[in-house]
Design an enzyme around this catalytic site. Structure first.
Site, PDB file in Angstrom:
ATOM      1  N   GLU A  40     -15.745  95.547 -13.552  1.00  0.00           N
ATOM      2  CA  GLU A  40     -17.109  96.049 -13.380  1.00  0.00           C
ATOM      3  C   GLU A  40     -17.994  95.646 -14.561  1.00  0.00           C
ATOM      4  O   GLU A  40     -19.151  95.285 -14.383  1.00  0.00           O
ATOM      5  CB  GLU A  40     -17.104  97.575 -13.254  1.00  0.00           C
ATOM      6  CG  GLU A  40     -16.634  98.070 -11.895  1.00  0.00           C
ATOM      7  CD  GLU A  40     -17.604  97.707 -10.774  1.00  0.00           C
ATOM      8  OE1 GLU A  40     -18.821  97.813 -10.983  1.00  0.00           O
ATOM      9  OE2 GLU A  40     -17.141  97.286  -9.699  1.00  0.00           O
ATOM     10  N   CYS A 195     -25.119  89.573   3.098  1.00  0.00           N
ATOM     11  CA  CYS A 195     -26.513  89.917   2.801  1.00  0.00           C
ATOM     12  C   CYS A 195     -26.860  89.304   1.441  1.00  0.00           C
ATOM     13  O   CYS A 195     -27.161  89.996   0.465  1.00  0.00           O
ATOM     14  CB  CYS A 195     -26.689  91.436   2.776  1.00  0.00           C
ATOM     15  SG  CYS A 195     -28.413  91.930   2.829  1.00  0.00           S
TER      16      CYS A 195
HETATM   17  S1  SF4 Z   1     -28.943  92.252   9.007  1.00  0.00           S
HETATM   18 FE1  SF4 Z   1     -29.910  93.299   7.290  1.00  0.00          FE
HETATM   19  S2  SF4 Z   1     -28.221  94.032   6.045  1.00  0.00           S
HETATM   20 FE2  SF4 Z   1     -27.402  92.482   7.416  1.00  0.00          FE
HETATM   21  S3  SF4 Z   1     -27.528  90.536   6.297  1.00  0.00           S
HETATM   22 FE3  SF4 Z   1     -29.399  90.723   7.469  1.00  0.00          FE
HETATM   23  S4  SF4 Z   1     -30.835  91.680   6.062  1.00  0.00           S
HETATM   24 FE4  SF4 Z   1     -28.802  92.036   5.233  1.00  0.00          FE
END
Ligand code: SF4
Length: 355
Positions: A40, A195
């Site tokens: 971490e 994401c």
């Molecule tokens: S759907 Fe929303 S949470 Fe999932 S990758 Fe796309 S922006 Fe990120």
């Protein structure tokens, strides 16, 4: 916030994690508190791929809290050389000593005791509790901030107190009472692999159905970036004074400030004269001096433009001797001392050309 957070968020996330999460990172096997803590701290400001070799070398040098606590600080900084943000290494060392002296070399299993240790913030304390002890504690690192600001389309820089508090609140509500270790790893993995900062892979994301940024078609707008002032530029000249044994003079920097306690090159103002400075400070007469290519090193709050000068010291002068704060150095692997990354590169390049 959607009605049932468990159904819209943690459940699909955990299902995704079982199949697509990262299960073979070196700090996951075994996932004990020492390894989680170390990873971490290293992962603050640094990417996973960069951290892995450092983590493995560090663990080899200091396999547990006691070996870390007993090591000289120079050796800890040596293992950290090149990773940057050296306060992390100094705090890690101090925290290990406190854990050995006050907690019988065990990690306390409560948030406030972990938070009292140097270098451990609320998210790191929570990650240790969740990952190592499976205790439900909300984390809020960079990956989690990105996922949550996109999922709820939350505008405003996440470092701003009001936005940060809102995100902590959401993160606490999302963290399940069971399976905290997997959930915490799952949301970090989603942020790191799906994401992602640029070009998120929404089509393969388990949260897509309820993600507001995806519905708006603008995930890239979240999180709102910090308004950056232009970084100021500082300039320095570094002297590579090399003696007839091929060694280069290093000085230990003072503990407070940039590169605290690391071994670095003597510095002077760009308007100073290298021959005069060498004579006055180090009693060295210079035979030849060559300006090497200048380069820029960027810290979080300023750029440092470095002009290195390589000087061959005359064999007829008696220069300063090794002492507690200065040493003639030759990149000997047995000589374990912490060096700033750019200084290490400069030394290696100079010694390769001028052995
Ligand atoms: S759907 Fe929303 S949470 Fe999932 S990758 Fe796309 S922006 Fe990120």
């Amino acid at each position: 916030m959607p009605q049932n957070i468990h159904l819209t968020f943690s459940k699909p996330l955990l299902t995704w994690f079982r199949q697509h999460g990262r299960h073979d990172l070196p700090w996951q096997q075994p996932r004990d508190a020492y390894r989680v803590w170390l990873s971490e701290i290293m992962l603050q400001q640094t990417q996973v791929q960069t951290v892995i070799p450092y983590f493995e070398r560090f663990l080899q040098a200091f396999p547990n809290l006691r070996t870390l606590a007993q090591a000289p600080q120079d050796e800890v900084l040596h293992q950290w050389t090149g990773l940057g943000y050296y306060a992390r290494a100094r705090n890690l060392h101090k925290a290990a000593q406190i854990l050995v002296e006050q907690h019988k070399a065990e990690f306390p299993q409560n948030h406030s005791s972990l938070l009292a240790l140097p270098g451990i913030g609320p998210s790191t304390a929570a990650a240790i509790l969740a990952q190592a002890f499976n205790l439900p504690n909300a984390i809020l690192d960079g990956n989690v901030k990105r996922v949550l600001t996109r999922f709820y389309a939350i505008s405003g820089w996440p470092g701003k107190k009001q936005i940060e508090n809102q995100l902590w609140d959401i993160s606490r509500k999302h963290t399940p009472n069971h399976n905290a270790a997997d959930y915490t790893q799952a949301i970090m993995d989603l942020g790191a692999t799906v994401c992602t900062r640029s070009k998120p892979h929404c089509k393969t994301c388990p949260l897509q159905t309820h993600c507001m940024a995806d519905q708006q078609g603008n995930p890239g707008d979240y999180p709102t970036p910090k308004k950056r002032a232009r970084l100021p530029v500082r300039k320095t000249t570094m002297l590579l004074l090399q003696n007839n044994k091929g060694e280069i003079l290093l000085q230990q920097r003072p503990a407070p400030g940039i590169w605290g306690n690391l071994w670095s090159l003597p510095e002077m103002e760009q308007t100073d004269n290298a021959a005069e400075i060498s004579r006055q400070r180090f009693a060295c007469e210079i035979e030849t001096s060559v300006e090497l290519s200048a380069f820029r090193h960027t810290f979080s709050h300023f750029h440092l433009d470095i002009q290195p000068i390589h000087c061959i010291v005359s064999t007829h002068t008696q220069c300063v001797m090794d002492s507690g704060s200065q040493v003639w150095y030759k990149c000997d692997p047995a000589d374990k001392r912490g060096l700033p990354g750019p200084v290490k590169k400069l030394l290696e390049a100079t010694l390769e050309k001028n052995p």
